[in-house]
Design an enzyme around this catalytic site. Structure first.
Site, PDB file in Angstrom:
ATOM      1  N   LYS A 157       0.812  -1.221   0.000  1.00 60.95           N
ATOM      2  CA  LYS A 157       0.000   0.000   0.000  1.00 60.95           C
ATOM      3  C   LYS A 157       0.842   1.266   0.000  1.00 60.95           C
ATOM      4  O   LYS A 157       2.029   1.249   0.292  1.00 60.95           O
ATOM      5  CB  LYS A 157      -0.975  -0.019   1.198  1.00 60.95           C
ATOM      6  CG  LYS A 157      -2.137  -0.993   0.964  1.00 60.95           C
ATOM      7  CD  LYS A 157      -3.194  -0.958   2.048  1.00 60.95           C
ATOM      8  CE  LYS A 157      -4.307  -1.966   1.721  1.00 60.95           C
ATOM      9  NZ  LYS A 157      -5.320  -2.050   2.784  1.00 60.95           N
ATOM     10  N   ARG A 196      -3.090  -9.943   5.756  1.00 56.22           N
ATOM     11  CA  ARG A 196      -3.614 -10.059   4.390  1.00 56.22           C
ATOM     12  C   ARG A 196      -2.535  -9.557   3.444  1.00 56.22           C
ATOM     13  O   ARG A 196      -2.233  -8.360   3.434  1.00 56.22           O
ATOM     14  CB  ARG A 196      -4.906  -9.231   4.257  1.00 56.22           C
ATOM     15  CG  ARG A 196      -5.562  -9.310   2.880  1.00 56.22           C
ATOM     16  CD  ARG A 196      -6.786  -8.397   2.806  1.00 56.22           C
ATOM     17  NE  ARG A 196      -7.423  -8.451   1.507  1.00 56.22           N
ATOM     18  CZ  ARG A 196      -7.035  -7.739   0.459  1.00 56.22           C
ATOM     19  NH1 ARG A 196      -6.019  -6.931   0.541  1.00 56.22           N
ATOM     20  NH2 ARG A 196      -7.662  -7.860  -0.694  1.00 56.22           N
TER      21      ARG A 196
END
Ligand code: PT1
Length: 278
Positions: A223, A257
């Site tokens: 991210k 995740r």
């Protein structure tokens, strides 16, 4: 925690491998090509130690545009069928749509992962019904705004307090709707309506999210919070990912995740070793 018939004990961090079945994740269309490559990717992640495979047909990264339920179903259902008929891993369905939840569970998904925390039409009723009748847990994530607008101007008095308050409220809402407490998983939602500062404030105070005694999922893989801080392009973020995952696991994250399952498993094993020493 049990997922339909299957129990996963969070005595060490577990890995959720990301399986995107959005068109941009593939060179070109062709349904067989799509199912085959998704299956091969799932098999690799399972071999690397993933306990969960998170199948998603809607992109929720910043600026993403919505897709119809039919489009989402067309993408995820063949992939879930293919994985569940071959592997015993827990398939998680990354969706906010009631219809997709229902159909995905019918063909073998055993966890609902909703970045909108069951706030779309019928989602709460549907997920609660699946929890009651089939023992399907749900993971509820915090997001400020929606994927289209969430990174425009994220604002909090205290991001950690607001996210903790959101969980308190949503856990109550889910249990009122018929969920057992032990059928709920929570996720602070890194990158969802948060600035770089907000994301690292959540990471620093991650232990706060463990106060509910529910499994906490951490999703930071590749991210912006890693790329922007370090000045790394998408394919150069692995060292940052591993560092952030280590911090999250030491602070009590139960599920990571990730795209890179093998590296995340190494983190989980090292943290497990440390936690076993008196
Ligand atoms: C997540 C998550 C998710 N993230 C859960 N589900 C995405 N439970 C999809 C960026 O800043 O964290 N938890 N499903 C992917 N979304 C994003 C958001 C991807 C932000 C990238 C960014 O780069």
């Amino acid at each position: 925690m049990t997922f339909a018939d299957k129990t996963i004990v969070f005595n060490s961090p577990k890995i959720m491998g990301i399986l995107n079945v959005t068109p941009d994740s593939f060179s070109d269309g062709g349904k067989y090509n799509r199912v085959d490559s998704a299956l091969a990717h799932a098999e690799m992640m399972i071999n690397h130690g993933a306990s969960f495979i998170d199948v998603g047909g809607e992109s929720t990264r910043p600026g993403a545009t919505p897709v119809s339920a039919d489009e989402e179903l067309e993408r995820v259902i063949p992939v879930i069928e293919a994985i569940s008929s071959r592997f015993d891993t827990v398939i998680s369905i990354d969706t906010s749509k009631a219809k997709v939840m229902k159909e995905a569970v019918k063909c073998g998904a055993r966890l609902i992962n909703d970045v909108r925390a069951l706030r779309e039409d019928n989602a709460l009723e549907t997920a609660a019904e699946l929890a009651k009748t089939m023992n399907i847990p749900s993971c509820i994530m915090h997001m400020q705004g929606s994927p289209e607008n969430m990174q425009k101007a994220p604002k909090y008095k205290s991001v950690v307090d607001e996210v903790v308050g959101f969980f308190r409220q949503q856990i109550e809402r889910l249990t009122q709707a018929g969920f057992q407490y032990a059928q709920i998983m929570i996720d602070p939602g890194f990158g969802f309506g948060k600035t770089l500062e907000h994301n690292y404030e959540m990471l620093k105070h991650f232990t706060q999210f463990t106060q509910f005694d529910l499994p906490v999922l951490s999703g930071t893989s590749r991210k912006s919070m890693i790329g922007d801080l370090l000045g790394r392009k998408l394919d150069e973020r692995l060292a940052g990912d591993i560092s952030v995952n280590t911090v999250a696991c030491l602070a009590g994250a139960s599920i990571l995740r990730v795209h890179d399952v093998r590296e995340a498993m190494d983190v989980a094993k090292i943290v497990e070793k440390l936690n076993s020493i008196k």
